[in-house]
Write an enzyme that holds these catalytic residues in place. Structure first.
Site, PDB file in Angstrom:
ATOM      1  N   THR A 132      49.020  41.290  35.910  1.00 50.75           N
ATOM      2  CA  THR A 132      49.066  42.123  37.114  1.00 50.75           C
ATOM      3  C   THR A 132      49.686  41.384  38.303  1.00 50.75           C
ATOM      4  O   THR A 132      49.643  40.139  38.360  1.00 50.75           O
ATOM      5  CB  THR A 132      47.623  42.541  37.479  1.00 50.75           C
ATOM      6  OG1 THR A 132      47.621  43.120  38.782  1.00 50.75           O
ATOM      7  CG2 THR A 132      46.667  41.354  37.509  1.00 50.75           C
ATOM      8  N   ASP A 133      50.189  42.158  39.268  1.00 49.54           N
ATOM      9  CA  ASP A 133      50.709  41.538  40.500  1.00 49.54           C
ATOM     10  C   ASP A 133      49.576  40.998  41.380  1.00 49.54           C
ATOM     11  O   ASP A 133      49.825  40.227  42.309  1.00 49.54           O
ATOM     12  CB  ASP A 133      51.577  42.539  41.286  1.00 49.54           C
ATOM     13  CG  ASP A 133      50.850  43.805  41.722  1.00 49.54           C
ATOM     14  OD1 ASP A 133      49.653  43.964  41.401  1.00 49.54           O
ATOM     15  OD2 ASP A 133      51.478  44.647  42.399  1.00 49.54           O
ATOM     16  N   GLU A 134      48.332  41.406  41.085  1.00 52.06           N
ATOM     17  CA  GLU A 134      47.218  40.996  41.957  1.00 52.06           C
ATOM     18  C   GLU A 134      46.969  39.492  41.913  1.00 52.06           C
ATOM     19  O   GLU A 134      46.298  38.949  42.784  1.00 52.06           O
ATOM     20  CB  GLU A 134      45.929  41.752  41.594  1.00 52.06           C
ATOM     21  CG  GLU A 134      46.084  43.240  41.752  1.00 52.06           C
ATOM     22  CD  GLU A 134      44.779  43.990  41.947  1.00 52.06           C
ATOM     23  OE1 GLU A 134      43.738  43.351  42.191  1.00 52.06           O
ATOM     24  OE2 GLU A 134      44.805  45.222  41.864  1.00 52.06           O
ATOM     25  N   TYR A 158      38.307  40.085  39.698  1.00 51.68           N
ATOM     26  CA  TYR A 158      39.254  40.631  38.709  1.00 51.68           C
ATOM     27  C   TYR A 158      40.540  39.827  38.700  1.00 51.68           C
ATOM     28  O   TYR A 158      40.986  39.341  37.648  1.00 51.68           O
ATOM     29  CB  TYR A 158      39.552  42.106  39.022  1.00 51.68           C
ATOM     30  CG  TYR A 158      40.799  42.613  38.328  1.00 51.68           C
ATOM     31  CD1 TYR A 158      40.856  42.740  36.942  1.00 51.68           C
ATOM     32  CD2 TYR A 158      41.954  42.938  39.060  1.00 51.68           C
ATOM     33  CE1 TYR A 158      42.016  43.183  36.309  1.00 51.68           C
ATOM     34  CE2 TYR A 158      43.110  43.380  38.431  1.00 51.68           C
ATOM     35  CZ  TYR A 158      43.137  43.496  37.059  1.00 51.68           C
ATOM     36  OH  TYR A 158      44.278  43.923  36.425  1.00 51.68           O
ATOM     37  N   LYS A 162      42.257  37.418  35.802  1.00 51.85           N
ATOM     38  CA  LYS A 162      43.594  37.645  35.227  1.00 51.85           C
ATOM     39  C   LYS A 162      44.467  36.410  35.453  1.00 51.85           C
ATOM     40  O   LYS A 162      45.239  36.018  34.574  1.00 51.85           O
ATOM     41  CB  LYS A 162      44.255  38.878  35.865  1.00 51.85           C
ATOM     42  CG  LYS A 162      43.636  40.210  35.492  1.00 51.85           C
ATOM     43  CD  LYS A 162      43.723  40.535  34.014  1.00 51.85           C
ATOM     44  CE  LYS A 162      45.136  40.835  33.550  1.00 51.85           C
ATOM     45  NZ  LYS A 162      45.180  41.258  32.123  1.00 51.85           N
ATOM     46  N   TYR A 215      39.282  53.808  51.616  1.00 50.33           N
ATOM     47  CA  TYR A 215      38.670  52.548  52.071  1.00 50.33           C
ATOM     48  C   TYR A 215      39.333  52.091  53.380  1.00 50.33           C
ATOM     49  O   TYR A 215      40.564  52.051  53.476  1.00 50.33           O
ATOM     50  CB  TYR A 215      38.868  51.434  51.047  1.00 50.33           C
ATOM     51  CG  TYR A 215      38.219  51.646  49.689  1.00 50.33           C
ATOM     52  CD1 TYR A 215      37.253  52.627  49.468  1.00 50.33           C
ATOM     53  CD2 TYR A 215      38.567  50.813  48.621  1.00 50.33           C
ATOM     54  CE1 TYR A 215      36.664  52.786  48.227  1.00 50.33           C
ATOM     55  CE2 TYR A 215      37.983  50.965  47.374  1.00 50.33           C
ATOM     56  CZ  TYR A 215      37.041  51.958  47.179  1.00 50.33           C
ATOM     57  OH  TYR A 215      36.473  52.099  45.941  1.00 50.33           O
ATOM     58  N   ASN A 257      48.071  53.725  51.074  1.00 51.64           N
ATOM     59  CA  ASN A 257      47.185  54.618  50.307  1.00 51.64           C
ATOM     60  C   ASN A 257      47.107  56.020  50.914  1.00 51.64           C
ATOM     61  O   ASN A 257      47.087  57.022  50.190  1.00 51.64           O
ATOM     62  CB  ASN A 257      45.773  54.021  50.236  1.00 51.64           C
ATOM     63  CG  ASN A 257      45.751  52.732  49.446  1.00 51.64           C
ATOM     64  OD1 ASN A 257      46.603  52.525  48.582  1.00 51.64           O
ATOM     65  ND2 ASN A 257      44.785  51.869  49.734  1.00 51.64           N
ATOM     66  N   ASP A 289      35.325  49.619  53.900  1.00 47.15           N
ATOM     67  CA  ASP A 289      36.405  48.974  53.155  1.00 47.15           C
ATOM     68  C   ASP A 289      35.871  48.170  51.959  1.00 47.15           C
ATOM     69  O   ASP A 289      34.707  47.754  51.944  1.00 47.15           O
ATOM     70  CB  ASP A 289      37.180  48.034  54.097  1.00 47.15           C
ATOM     71  CG  ASP A 289      38.628  47.878  53.664  1.00 47.15           C
ATOM     72  OD1 ASP A 289      38.989  48.341  52.571  1.00 47.15           O
ATOM     73  OD2 ASP A 289      39.405  47.275  54.446  1.00 47.15           O
TER      74      ASP A 289
END
Ligand code: NAD
Ligand code: DAU
Length: 356
Positions: A132-134, A158, A162, A215, A257, A289
């Protein structure tokens, strides 16, 4: 044949369906069927001999050894993971177990199998890790999009899990020569997306007359990619990616968002207008948030385009229209996945309007 892990989840099931739609190479699909895994996604393959489903854990070394010995795959595509940031904040343990320990066990079993191959079969073997880009953390407004050389700065349990799995995959290449490839993709959306994530949650809540929880100020930016484009990118990297390399995959489509939610509401206003004539956007509610919420992700997908000639086929406008239509056409799928454990999660997570 290839071994796919996590092939009953959102991206995994789209990948399995697409793989068998464009070719005939069989798949062994290993999936633990956690709350996120759903065999309904694969119902069209029920009588298809090219698809063998095995319920099991990527952390189960004995099972993996048996699967490798029996099926002799030419590649592994690892999609199995715990994938939801909010769940990782409530309970990180499963993320450590599957995303880190599970990936480690899968790498070990793969290394043992690959070590026993010789000649052309050894040369051709690939281990593709879907990430993932996260892992790159959060971008300031106006900062250049994430390139593959961007430093790892994961901010949630998370993304940290990853990131750890990415490092293990890299290390197995450098230390043992395992022929690995890694993809780091941005936010996917499309059919079979579990309605705990923003886009399917908003569609589901809108139709059910519930609030659309945003959020914070809703100005967090994500890069959205239609899931089938992610699947074609994985196929392309598997086919022609350079060994040991990582490829960022994205839709060239950054949006706050609130804008994404507005677009979904406008499509629903056209396709399924509310009985009272009000706009779906009136259901928006700003809630507390997400702790540690990353402000902006953006993917620079130049490498995969330049080296492998991949570009997304869908724009956000075309992909989101198809997605909303898919949810309208599949109320029974939504109904099946939003009972039981789903309701318990939603009740707990959004209690008193706060995600923390
Ligand atoms: P998902 O949560 O929808 O599906 C994950 C699947 O893995 C489920 O079918 C689940 O049953 C299975 N699984 C979980 N633990 C397992 C285990 N221990 N052994 C075997 N199977 C197990 O996730 P997704 O959104 O489809 O994501 C798939 C992969 O793509 C993940 O690695 C995720 O990090 C990555 N990714 C997701 C996105 C996104 O926007 N959804 C973007 C980039 C990368
Ligand atoms: O960037 C890739 C990642 O995208 C993947 O690695 C993850 O597996 C995937 O879940 C996704 O992570 P996000 O946290 O970006 O996705 P999510 O759909 O949970 O949230 C998208 C944005 O919407 C994020 O800024 C949080 C916000 N959000 C989310 C929910 C569920 C809301 O405002 N309200 C909500 O109710």
């Amino acid at each position: 044949m290839i071994l796919v892990t996590g092939g009953a989840g959102f991206i995994g099931s789209n990948f399995v369906l697409d793989w068998l739609a464009v070719g005939d190479e069989p798949i062994v699909n290993l999936d633990l069927l956690t709350y996120a895994g759903n065999l309904d996604n694969l119902a069209s393959l029920e009588d298809d001999a090219r698809h063998l489903f095995v319920r099991g854990d990527i952390g189960d070394g004995d099972l993996l050894a048996r699967l490798f010995a029996t099926h002799q795959p030419r590649a592994v595509v690892n999609l199995a993971a715990e994938s939801h940031v909010d769940r990782s904040i409530h309970g990180p343990a499963e993320f450590i177990q599957t995303n880190i320990v599970g990936t480690f066990r899968l790498l070990e079993a793969t290394r043992a199998y690959w070590g026993g191959l010789a000649g052309a079969r050894r040369e051709a073997f690939r281990f593709l890790h879907v990430s993932t880009d996260e892992v790159y953390g959060s971008l300031a407004p106006g900062a250049p999009a994430f390139a593959e050389s961007h430093r790892y700065e994961p901010n949630s349990p998370y993304s940290a899990s990853k990131a750890a799995s990415d490092h293990l995959v890299r290390a197995y290449h450098h230390t043992y020569g395992l022929p690995v490839l890694t993809t780091n993709c941005s936010n996917n959306y499309g059919p079979y997306h579990f309605p705990e994530k923003l886009i399917p949650l908003v569609i589901h809540n809108a139709l059910a007359g519930r609030t659309l929880p945003i959020y914070g100020d809703g100005m967090q930016v994500r890069d959205w990619l239609y899931v089938k484009d992610h699947c074609s990118a994985i196929r392309r990297v598997l086919e022609a990616g350079r060994l040991g390399e990582t490829y960022n995959v994205g839709g060239w489509n950054e949006q706050p968002n609130l804008e994404v939610v507005g677009t979904i509401c406008r499509i629903l206003d056209q396709l399924r207008p509310r009985a009272d004539g009000l706009a779906y956007f009136s259901q928006v509610a700003f809630v507390q948030d997400r702790p540690g919420h990353d402000r902006r992700y953006a993917i620079d997908a130049t490498r995969i385009e330049r080296e492998l000639g991949w570009r997304p086929a869908e724009t956000f406008a075309s992909g989101i229209q198809k997605t909303v239509q898919w949810y309208l056409d599949h109320p029974e799928w939504v109904e099946n996945v939003t009972s039981g454990a789903y309701r318990e999660w939603i009740g707990r997570h959004y209690a008193a309007g706060a995600p923390a």
